[in-house]
Motif scaffolding. Structure first.
Motif, PDB file in Angstrom:
ATOM      1  N   VAL A   1       0.823  -1.212   0.000  1.00 17.90           N
ATOM      2  CA  VAL A   1       0.000   0.000   0.000  1.00 17.90           C
ATOM      3  C   VAL A   1       0.858   1.262   0.000  1.00 17.90           C
ATOM      4  CG1 VAL A   1      -1.769   1.260   1.314  1.00 17.90           C
ATOM      5  CG2 VAL A   1      -1.905  -1.222   1.114  1.00 17.90           C
ATOM      6  N   GLY A   2       2.097   1.146   0.504  1.00 19.17           N
ATOM      7  CA  GLY A   2       2.975   2.309   0.569  1.00 19.17           C
ATOM      8  C   GLY A   2       2.663   3.218   1.735  1.00 19.17           C
TER       9      GLY A   2
ATOM     10  N   ASP B   1      -6.469   4.483   1.368  1.00 20.53           N
ATOM     11  CA  ASP B   1      -7.407   3.366   1.286  1.00 20.53           C
ATOM     12  C   ASP B   1      -7.100   2.380   2.413  1.00 20.53           C
ATOM     13  OD1 ASP B   1      -9.101   1.298   0.660  1.00 20.53           O
ATOM     14  OD2 ASP B   1      -8.540   1.188  -1.460  1.00 20.53           O
ATOM     15  N   ILE B   2      -7.702   2.607   3.566  1.00 25.80           N
ATOM     16  CA  ILE B   2      -7.400   1.788   4.739  1.00 25.80           C
ATOM     17  C   ILE B   2      -7.950   0.366   4.585  1.00 25.80           C
ATOM     18  CG2 ILE B   2      -9.445   2.311   6.152  1.00 25.80           C
ATOM     19  CD1 ILE B   2      -7.374   2.759   8.485  1.00 25.80           C
ATOM     20  N   GLN B   3      -9.042   0.227   3.808  1.00 23.82           N
ATOM     21  CA  GLN B   3      -9.605  -1.112   3.598  1.00 23.82           C
ATOM     22  C   GLN B   3      -8.672  -1.971   2.745  1.00 23.82           C
ATOM     23  OE1 GLN B   3     -12.159  -2.625   5.140  1.00 23.82           O
ATOM     24  NE2 GLN B   3     -11.311  -4.418   4.090  1.00 23.82           N
ATOM     25  N   ARG B   4      -7.978  -1.348   1.799  1.00 24.38           N
ATOM     26  CA  ARG B   4      -7.026  -2.108   0.988  1.00 24.38           C
ATOM     27  C   ARG B   4      -5.882  -2.618   1.867  1.00 24.38           C
ATOM     28  NH1 ARG B   4      -2.592  -0.215  -3.408  1.00 24.38           N
ATOM     29  NH2 ARG B   4      -2.004  -2.314  -4.089  1.00 24.38           N
TER      30      ARG B   4
ATOM     31  N   ILE C   1      -9.273  -2.754  11.012  1.00 28.57           N
ATOM     32  CA  ILE C   1      -8.258  -1.821  11.508  1.00 28.57           C
ATOM     33  C   ILE C   1      -8.934  -0.709  12.295  1.00 28.57           C
ATOM     34  CG2 ILE C   1      -6.556  -0.071  10.835  1.00 28.57           C
ATOM     35  CD1 ILE C   1      -5.813  -1.834   8.464  1.00 28.57           C
ATOM     36  N   THR C   2      -8.428  -0.461  13.495  1.00 28.60           N
ATOM     37  CA  THR C   2      -8.856   0.678  14.304  1.00 28.60           C
ATOM     38  C   THR C   2      -7.699   1.664  14.367  1.00 28.60           C
ATOM     39  OG1 THR C   2     -10.397  -0.612  15.648  1.00 28.60           O
ATOM     40  CG2 THR C   2      -9.577   1.448  16.601  1.00 28.60           C
ATOM     41  N   LYS C   3      -7.937   2.876  13.900  1.00 31.71           N
ATOM     42  CA  LYS C   3      -6.869   3.884  13.869  1.00 31.71           C
ATOM     43  C   LYS C   3      -6.615   4.444  15.273  1.00 31.71           C
ATOM     44  CE  LYS C   3      -9.210   6.101  10.789  1.00 31.71           C
ATOM     45  NZ  LYS C   3      -9.684   7.170   9.873  1.00 31.71           N
ATOM     46  N   VAL C   4      -5.356   4.431  15.660  1.00 30.01           N
ATOM     47  CA  VAL C   4      -4.941   5.011  16.937  1.00 30.01           C
ATOM     48  C   VAL C   4      -4.385   6.410  16.654  1.00 30.01           C
ATOM     49  CG1 VAL C   4      -3.359   4.788  18.907  1.00 30.01           C
ATOM     50  CG2 VAL C   4      -4.427   2.747  17.908  1.00 30.01           C
ATOM     51  N   PRO C   5      -4.836   7.433  17.358  1.00 23.07           N
ATOM     52  CA  PRO C   5      -4.359   8.797  17.077  1.00 23.07           C
ATOM     53  C   PRO C   5      -2.878   8.962  17.392  1.00 23.07           C
ATOM     54  CG  PRO C   5      -5.688   8.761  19.072  1.00 23.07           C
ATOM     55  CD  PRO C   5      -5.832   7.408  18.449  1.00 23.07           C
ATOM     56  N   LYS C   6      -2.308  10.034  16.880  1.00 22.33           N
ATOM     57  CA  LYS C   6      -0.893  10.332  17.123  1.00 22.33           C
ATOM     58  C   LYS C   6      -0.580  10.309  18.617  1.00 22.33           C
ATOM     59  CE  LYS C   6       0.336  11.356  12.807  1.00 22.33           C
ATOM     60  NZ  LYS C   6       1.354  10.604  12.060  1.00 22.33           N
ATOM     61  N   GLU C   7       0.513   9.668  18.962  1.00 24.12           N
ATOM     62  CA  GLU C   7       0.973   9.509  20.343  1.00 24.12           C
ATOM     63  C   GLU C   7       0.054   8.623  21.177  1.00 24.12           C
ATOM     64  OE1 GLU C   7       3.998  10.618  21.274  1.00 24.12           O
ATOM     65  OE2 GLU C   7       4.119  11.220  19.171  1.00 24.12           O
ATOM     66  N   GLY C   8      -0.890   7.941  20.520  1.00 25.45           N
ATOM     67  CA  GLY C   8      -1.834   7.110  21.266  1.00 25.45           C
ATOM     68  C   GLY C   8      -1.162   5.975  22.020  1.00 25.45           C
ATOM     69  N   PHE C   9      -0.207   5.312  21.380  1.00 23.14           N
ATOM     70  CA  PHE C   9       0.478   4.207  22.051  1.00 23.14           C
ATOM     71  C   PHE C   9       1.396   4.706  23.159  1.00 23.14           C
ATOM     72  CE2 PHE C   9      -0.738   1.804  18.214  1.00 23.14           C
ATOM     73  CZ  PHE C   9      -1.261   0.667  18.826  1.00 23.14           C
ATOM     74  N   ASN C  10       2.063   5.838  22.899  1.00 22.19           N
ATOM     75  CA  ASN C  10       2.889   6.425  23.964  1.00 22.19           C
ATOM     76  C   ASN C  10       2.029   6.802  25.167  1.00 22.19           C
ATOM     77  OD1 ASN C  10       5.295   6.129  22.639  1.00 22.19           O
ATOM     78  ND2 ASN C  10       5.392   8.235  21.902  1.00 22.19           N
ATOM     79  N   ASN C  11       0.850   7.343  24.903  1.00 21.02           N
ATOM     80  CA  ASN C  11      -0.055   7.708  25.994  1.00 21.02           C
ATOM     81  C   ASN C  11      -0.523   6.471  26.757  1.00 21.02           C
ATOM     82  OD1 ASN C  11       0.111  10.427  25.376  1.00 21.02           O
ATOM     83  ND2 ASN C  11      -1.679  10.404  24.041  1.00 21.02           N
TER      84      ASN C  11
END
Length: 499
Positions: A388-389, A423-426, A456-466
């Motif tokens: 997907v790039g 294209d997140i579904q791809r 896929i569930t999108k995690v916002p920026k810094e979500g994992f760090n938080n």
């Protein structure tokens, strides 16, 4: 060429020859290590309890010494922690490496006079093997940074206590002290974000040639440098020549690192742990890391899919096969015996013995019998993101067993992107296809309409760090599990996302 560079090249060739000698005689090397370990510990409390005096063979050992994890070995470790001598290994340990246990609370892993040098030598030898292979030595004259835990130690019943990386910081060779960053003061900062900020200030104008650490935390360092200077890391550190990493698979981070750096940089993978320094990458073009068979550790292996049987078969190094998923056990000169370190490995070669870390025996998804492991999800996201790039910053996977309505269960992938794909579904389809090719059980469940394809569930920026900050595990040696067989991490992430 400087005197230091010339000396490094000569020393590297000598060490490579020594390594080749034991690597080319693996069975005899492990037999010698086994005999030395049993003989050394026969008069300890553990040795007497397990009849070491009469252990003459590996078969005797498997009969006398059962497999144990930390919790099962804890009655002996607790005696060592109380200050008692000759419990697991002669005398008392020099240090305890303190780690976080999932069921045990804090874990205290002994480091002895015999085991400490093996940690230091393995880290050194990884770089020397690179020098011997590549002939490159210029980087030894530049600055080197090792992102690690605080070197400040506390004391417990007369024995120094700290994080492994902090303990090892006390053993940096004198000839590297002038080249080494960060400063002692910056290294001692406990708050990880403050620490990285301080390291940025100390290194931004330096001639950095080697950078080392766990990839997600090095990525944070790179991003802060880029934000401060507006330059790529390769432009900022023109002589940056070698990235050394361990702790997690680098592949999911590779494209992001190349973008941040602005060019490709050679890397060396390490496999260190508090329990021992098990392996390092000794060849740039060979898959896997050279298992350290001559470092005071005797290895055993159990097939991962048999591990939870009542009496799983244990085998030594001479019986392993390439491509099989094994739980790795160690007995060591730190006083660990038939000890389950929790990792699963696969051999990529048996001449010499090289391994890759395939996951954790407790970190898998098999809510429906799919037996998905860490190596498979890492390969899937690598292949999917390449097609997907898109660049992935971090991810973890969990099963959704009870979805809303009439929807079939599925695997939920929580992903934080550098930049969100069009294209997140791809991307989901490509990841799913890769996983289905690797894992026949998972494919059967999709085909049989037991599971639907992943979401896929999108995690916002810094979500994992938080999230890591919320559980007190931001930075240092802490790592986010790639996958879980329950929703504990998933539910916490969902709560943070919904805020």
């Amino acid at each position: 060429m400087s005197i230091k560079s010339l000396g490094a090249k000569i020393f590297a060739k000598r060490i490579r020859k020594k390594i080749d000698k034991w690597a080319n005689n693996p069975i005899k090397t492990q037999e010698r290590v086994f005999r030395e370990l049993v003989k050394s510990a026969k008069d300890t409390v553990f040795g007497k309890d397990h009849n070491f005096q009469n252990i003459k063979s590996y078969t005797d050992f498997t009969t006398q010494v059962p497999i144990r994890d930390y919790e099962q070995l804890r009655p002996y470790v607790d005696k060592v922690v109380k200050g008692e001598s000759d419990i697991l290994w002669p005398g008392k340990p020099l240090y305890f490496a303190k780690t976080s246990g999932t069921t045990s609370g804090a874990k205290y892993i002994p480091l002895t006079k015999a085991s400490i040098p093996t940690h230091i030598r393995a880290a050194r030898n990884a770089i020397l093997c690179y020098i011997a292979e590549s002939g490159k030595t210029d980087f030894v004259d530049g600055k080197m940074i090792f992102l690690q835990g605080s070197p400040e130690l506390t004391e417990k019943n007369g024995i120094n206590l700290g994080r492994l990386s902090g303990i090892v910081a006390h053993y940096v060779p004198r000839y590297l002290q002038k080249n080494r960053l960060p400063s002692w003061e910056a290294n001692c900062i406990e708050d990880w974000e403050q620490k990285v900020d301080a390291i940025v200030e100390e290194t931004v104008h330096e001639n950095m040639t080697i950078i080392s650490g766990i990839p997600p935390w090095v990525q944070m360092y790179f991003e802060k440098l880029q934000k401060k200077t507006g330059k790529s890391i390769g432009e900022l550190f023109k002589n940056f020549q070698l990235f050394i990493y361990g702790g997690v698979n680098f592949e999911p981070y590779k494209s992001t690192f190349e973008t941040l750096i602005g060019r490709k940089v050679p890397s060396i993978e390490l496999y260190p742990a508090s329990e021992g320094f098990f392996a390092f990458q000794d060849k740039q073009n060979e898959k896997g890391m050279l298992l350290q068979l001559d470092s005071g550790m005797f290895y055993e292996f159990v097939k991962a899919d048999e591990f939870f049987e009542e009496n799983p078969k244990r085998i030594s190094i001479g019986e392993v096969e390439v491509g099989t998923n094994y739980v790795m056990l160690i007995s060591s000169n730190a006083g660990l015996w038939a000890y389950n370190i929790g990792d699963t490995v696969q051999f990529t070669s048996t001449s010499p013995y090289r391994v890759t870390v395939s996951g954790r025996i407790k970190h898998f998804i098999s809510a429906f019998g799919e037996h998905v492991i860490g190596k498979e999800v890492e390969q899937a996201i690598k292949e999917g993101s390449e097609v997907v790039g898109v660049m992935i910053k971090e991810f973890t996977v969990a099963p959704e067993i009870n979805p809303n309505g009439s929807e079939l269960p599925y695997h939920e992938w929580f992903i934080e992107f550098q930049e969100e794909p069009k294209d997140i579904q791809r991307l989901a389809t490509e990841i799913d296809n890769s996983l289905r090719k690797q894992n026949a059980y998972y494919d059967d469940l999709i085909v049989g309409n037991i599971l639907r394809t992943l979401k896929i569930t999108k995690v916002p920026k810094e979500g994992f760090n938080n999230y890591m900050k919320s559980i007190g595990k931001l930075g240092g040696q802490n790592k986010l599990p790639r996958l879980s067989n329950d929703r504990k991490i998933a539910d916490s992430l969902t709560g943070l996302i919904d805020k």
